[in-house]
Design an enzyme around this catalytic site. Structure first.
Site, PDB file in Angstrom:
ATOM      1  N   THR A  44      53.917  13.625  -3.403  1.00  0.00           N
ATOM      2  CA  THR A  44      54.332  14.586  -4.420  1.00  0.00           C
ATOM      3  C   THR A  44      53.151  15.000  -5.289  1.00  0.00           C
ATOM      4  O   THR A  44      53.008  16.175  -5.651  1.00  0.00           O
ATOM      5  CB  THR A  44      55.440  13.981  -5.303  1.00  0.00           C
ATOM      6  OG1 THR A  44      56.561  13.651  -4.489  1.00  0.00           O
ATOM      7  CG2 THR A  44      55.872  14.954  -6.384  1.00  0.00           C
ATOM      8  N   HIS A  53      51.187  17.597  -3.548  1.00  0.00           N
ATOM      9  CA  HIS A  53      51.796  18.929  -3.663  1.00  0.00           C
ATOM     10  C   HIS A  53      51.411  19.573  -4.992  1.00  0.00           C
ATOM     11  O   HIS A  53      51.084  20.768  -5.059  1.00  0.00           O
ATOM     12  CB  HIS A  53      53.319  18.825  -3.569  1.00  0.00           C
ATOM     13  CG  HIS A  53      53.835  18.360  -2.246  1.00  0.00           C
ATOM     14  ND1 HIS A  53      53.275  18.760  -1.051  1.00  0.00           N
ATOM     15  CD2 HIS A  53      54.864  17.535  -1.913  1.00  0.00           C
ATOM     16  CE1 HIS A  53      53.937  18.196  -0.052  1.00  0.00           C
ATOM     17  NE2 HIS A  53      54.900  17.442  -0.554  1.00  0.00           N
ATOM     18  N   CYS A  79      70.641   9.579 -16.383  1.00  0.00           N
ATOM     19  CA  CYS A  79      71.262   9.853 -17.684  1.00  0.00           C
ATOM     20  C   CYS A  79      72.218   8.750 -18.115  1.00  0.00           C
ATOM     21  O   CYS A  79      72.419   8.505 -19.303  1.00  0.00           O
ATOM     22  CB  CYS A  79      71.977  11.203 -17.658  1.00  0.00           C
ATOM     23  SG  CYS A  79      73.539  11.232 -16.722  1.00  0.00           S
ATOM     24  N   ARG A 112      46.707   5.608  11.402  1.00  0.00           N
ATOM     25  CA  ARG A 112      47.992   5.217  10.833  1.00  0.00           C
ATOM     26  C   ARG A 112      48.882   4.539  11.872  1.00  0.00           C
ATOM     27  O   ARG A 112      49.631   3.617  11.548  1.00  0.00           O
ATOM     28  CB  ARG A 112      48.678   6.443  10.233  1.00  0.00           C
ATOM     29  CG  ARG A 112      47.929   6.983   9.022  1.00  0.00           C
ATOM     30  CD  ARG A 112      48.637   8.105   8.332  1.00  0.00           C
ATOM     31  NE  ARG A 112      47.993   8.413   7.057  1.00  0.00           N
ATOM     32  CZ  ARG A 112      48.557   9.118   6.088  1.00  0.00           C
ATOM     33  NH1 ARG A 112      49.781   9.597   6.242  1.00  0.00           N
ATOM     34  NH2 ARG A 112      47.904   9.356   4.969  1.00  0.00           N
TER      35      ARG A 112
END
Length: 345
Positions: A40, A43, A94, A201
């Site tokens: 992320t 990105h 939340c 990998r």
């Protein structure tokens, strides 16, 4: 304090001096010891289409995978003390929506993600709500403790149903796919295969516990793996690639009545033959998002504490915090050599 910022709607990140965050009554302030770079973050660094649609506030401190020690606690916090060695789930829930109230916090309707919706951990200090903070075992090295967020993805994805005695194929050779190979091995999987595209990998996958690796463009790939399973297909597919080709390979390899866990994020809608690949095959399909709070964390803790799950081979680089540019360059290098890069403070 030093922090790595996304200052505006353009490629790149910058390191700057910013104020140490103040904490709310339900938050803890943590002195960061290690912070790992996630896909992320790449990105956001590249400022691709996903990042452009997702990042709304500037400047934003990036990063969401870390370990550190609590430096201060809010007045309403209980169960934690200054000096505690902690990490955190990156998904800030939340606690009030339907999903949170029925035990599905990982798909909270009002979910906020560190380093995206609020300031993250690529900094000397990070403020986090105590409800998502996890106390680490003191024996856990900071670099290992910092990657528990993605390791938890792998634990949830792999063990959403038991894999003991089952054949498992992992599609994708990123860090989470490699973690999954180790988790499947220590959890008693009968056979583990991994489909990837990068030699270094796939070598790491074998170290982590894969019995066999396959190149995703290998001719006759489906037939080869079907022959290994006696023509039946694999019991479990872990889709980590986020590619339509990888998903199609997984659905082709999955036996009737098998299980597919979908974790890889697809850049665009994909076409699936639902009638023949899902309904008539009677498969179970799981969408994997985040980690189960805190069931996944307890499982992960127990696996690491046992000593049987060694993820050190996936962490290929530890760099000083100020060398973050080098870390991002290593992860964008082709052919891929770096796997998981951790910034040390």
């Amino acid at each position: 304090m030093r922090a790595i910022l996304k200052k505006g709607p353009h490629p790149g990140l910058e390191i700057s001096q910013v104020n140490i965050p103040s904490i709310k009554h339900d938050e803890v302030l943590t002195k960061v010891l290690a912070a790992s770079i996630c896909g992320t973050d790449l990105h956001i660094y590249k400022w691709n289409r996903w990042a452009q649609e997702r990042i709304k506030h500037f400047p934003t401190i990036t990063g969401h995978e870390f370990s550190g020690r609590i430096a201060d606690i809010g007045q309403g916090v209980s169960g934690f003390s200054v000096g505690d060695y902690v990490s955190s789930d990156s998904h800030i829930v939340c606690g009030e929506c339907l999903q949170c109230r029925i035990g599905q916090q990982h798909v909270c309707s009002n979910l906020k993600i560190m380093g995206i919706d609020r300031d993250g951990c690529f900094a000397e200090y990070v403020a986090v709500p105590s409800k998502v903070v996890w106390k680490n075992d003191d024996s856990l090295p900071p670099e290992i403790a910092s990657v528990q967020d993605p390791l938890g993805n792998a634990v949830y994805c792999t063990l959403v149903e038991p894999v003991t005695g089952k054949s498992v194929i992992i599609i994708g050779d990123g860090p989470i796919g490699l973690f999954s190979a180790g988790i499947a091995r220590v959890s008693g999987a009968g056979w583990i295969g991994l489909i990837g595209h990068h030699a270094s990998r796939m070598d790491a996958a074998k170290v982590m516990g894969a019995d066999a690796t396959f190149h995703g463009d290998e001719e006759g790939l489906i037939s080869t793996i079907m022959n290994i399973t006696g023509g039946v297909g694999v019991d479990v597919v872990l889709e980590m690639s986020g590619s339509e080709k990888g998903l199609e390979q997984g659905l082709s390899l999955l036996r009737k009545g098998g299980r597919l866990s979908a974790f890889g994020l697809f850049p665009q809608p994909v076409s699936i033959d639902i009638t023949n690949r899902i309904i008539f095959k009677g498969i179970t399909l799981y969408g994997i998002n985040g980690r189960i709070l805190f069931d996944t964390w307890y499982r992960m803790h127990n696996l690491l504490k046992s000593g049987r799950l060694d993820i050190s081979h996936v962490i290929t680089h530890k760099l000083p915090f100020d060398e973050f540019e080098k870390g991002f360059a290593l992860l964008m290098e082709r052919p891929k050599k770096a796997i998981k890069v951790v910034l040390m403070l």
